[in-house]
Enzyme design. Structure first.
Site, short mmCIF file in Angstrom:
data_model
loop_
_atom_site.label_atom_id
_atom_site.label_comp_id
_atom_site.label_asym_id
_atom_site.label_seq_id
_atom_site.Cartn_x
_atom_site.Cartn_y
_atom_site.Cartn_z
N SER A 298 20.40 44.10 48.38
CA SER A 298 20.05 45.06 49.37
C SER A 298 18.40 45.55 49.29
CB SER A 298 20.75 46.47 49.45
OG SER A 298 20.23 47.26 48.10
N ASP A 299 17.92 45.46 48.01
CA ASP A 299 16.65 46.11 47.60
C ASP A 299 16.48 47.63 48.15
OD1 ASP A 299 14.06 46.03 46.67
OD2 ASP A 299 13.26 45.39 48.25
N HIS A 300 17.60 48.36 48.04
CA HIS A 300 17.56 49.78 48.59
C HIS A 300 16.53 50.39 47.98
CE1 HIS A 300 19.79 53.31 49.87
NE2 HIS A 300 19.63 53.86 48.57
#
Length: 419
Positions: A298-300
């Site tokens: 997600s690379d949140h």
């Protein structure tokens, strides 16, 4: 029931006892469930292993105004993520065993899903001096990553790889030359029309090429955190063909969006690395289907309103993503670009394999980390209904399908969507 590790799709039931899968298969039904068991009728929905998000910012320590472990794990649970791998980009950085212990304790106390910390590769994430990798690994760090800061010095990177190799540790690196990547979006005609400074593809490829040569030199296990260009894919294909111990990831944003989605300076789509051309996006999807790309993340990266409600060039990089990662990925399934088991493998069984985790399988004895969802159920993304402390989603107002209905960690329901 989909087991992405085996690539299998079967109909049947599953029994969880004491946090693990005790039985599963077509003969297991509600009628022969053990006395006292809670029975959930999935009514034809998909049951799969919980997702493992291999790159997420959890806020603690030091950035609780952006995210906390409590809010990050609630967001994750609502998105079907049962294991969050937290980056070291905190304040202070996760470069001391005491900070690793703090993250693990906070996750036990306030988290809904499993939280596994990555520790910094270098002290302070400054790229100058190697962190105490052995002690950090003993404290519970599952990998070593300086976040969106690349280690510029090749000698420091070589020493870090050699050190990590001796401990059997995984080096995760963000391949981007910081001097060449001084822009704010993909370099090209669209950036020129918007009057914005661009980031060339070569900024990623040059750093990745260097890293792969150092892998060949040291023999270290290496994971390229995010790749976005065909230049990188070509280099990784050659490295894997040569038998190097390398893997790579891609964000759900780069798989489903391109630079044109930035439109009229939409700062929620200002990402690092930047969104690329549509041809590059298609190449990433093909590489995922092929198996060249191992992991979808997600690379949140939550950013508050003050950091995003600015002119595009001044706004902060980053977008939230744990809650929408699965549903956004299902776009690729519905378009016929990738099978559902293949997508789930990149979000569960393959990350588990790279990190040496038990999760990611639907088989007897495996942890009962599970998600239930209907891949065809539509919904509109409403930022106010997202559970992150920030609302900087690139899918604001988008029509997606497949929001999880139930999320289970170690046999316990941690999220159940209201009907």
């Amino acid at each position: 029931m989909i087991d992405p590790a085996a690539g299998s799709e079967t109909r049947g039931g599953l029994l969880a006892v004491d946090g693990r899968i005790a039985d599963l298969g077509p003969t297991l039904t509600a009628q022969n469930a053990p006395d006292g068991a809670r029975v959930i009728d999935c009514a034809g929905d998909v049951l799969a292993p919980g997702l493992i998000d291999m790159q997420a910012f959890v806020g603690e320590p030091g950035a609780e105004h952006r995210e906390t472990i409590a809010s990050a794990t609630l967001s994750a649970a609502a998105g079907g993520v049962t294991t969050l791998v937290a980056t070291s980009a905190t304040f202070p950085a996760v470069d001391d065993p005491a900070v690793v212990d703090f993250v693990l304790r906070r996750a036990r106390d306030t988290g809904r899903v499993r939280v596994l910390p990555m520790a910094a590769l270098t002290k302070g994430r400054e790229g100058k001096e190697i962190a105490e990798l052995g002690l950090l690994q003993q404290a519970g760090a599952v990998a070593f990553f300086d976040g969106a800061r690349s280690v510029k010095n090749a000698l420091v990177m070589r020493r870090a790889m050699s050190y990590a190799r001796d401990f059997g540790a995984l080096v995760v690196h963000f391949p981007q030359d910081p001097d060449l990547a001084g822009g704010v979006m993909n370099e090209g005609d669209f950036a020129l029309r918007l009057g914005l400074a661009g980031v060339p593809r070569e900024a990623e490829a040059l750093m990745l090429d260097r890293d792969l040569r150092l892998v060949a030199l040291t023999g270290a296990r290496y994971h390229a955190a995010i790749v976005t260009t065909t230049l990188s894919l070509d280099a990784l294909r050659a490295a894997k063909a040569a038998g190097l111990p390398v893997t790579c990831g891609v964000t759900i944003n780069h798989l489903t969006l391109n630079e044109n989605d930035i439109g009229d300076y939409r700062t929620f789509l200002k990402l690092r690395p930047p969104l690329r051309l549509e041809d590059e996006r298609k190449a990433l999807v093909a590489a995922l289907a092929e198996g060249l790309i191992d992991v979808v993340v997600s690379d949140h990266d939550p950013q508050d309103v003050e950091m995003k409600r600015l002119p595009f060039a001044e706004a902060e990089f980053g977008a939230i993503g744990t809650q929408t990662m699965l549903a956004a990925g299902l776009r690729l399934v519905h378009s016929g670009d990738i099978s559902l088991p293949k997508l789930l493998a990149a979000m569960s069984s393959r990350p588990a394999e790279i990190l040496g985790l038990e999760q990611g399988h639907l088989q007897k004895g495996a942890p009962a980390d599970l998600i239930r969802f209907d891949p065809d159920e539509p919904f509109v993304v409403d930022p106010e209904k997202l559970h992150s402390r920030c609302r900087n989603t690139p899918f604001d107002g988008a029509l997606l399908q497949g929001a999880p209905k139930t999320t289970v960690v170690a046999g316990e329901i941690v999220y159940e969507r209201a009907s």
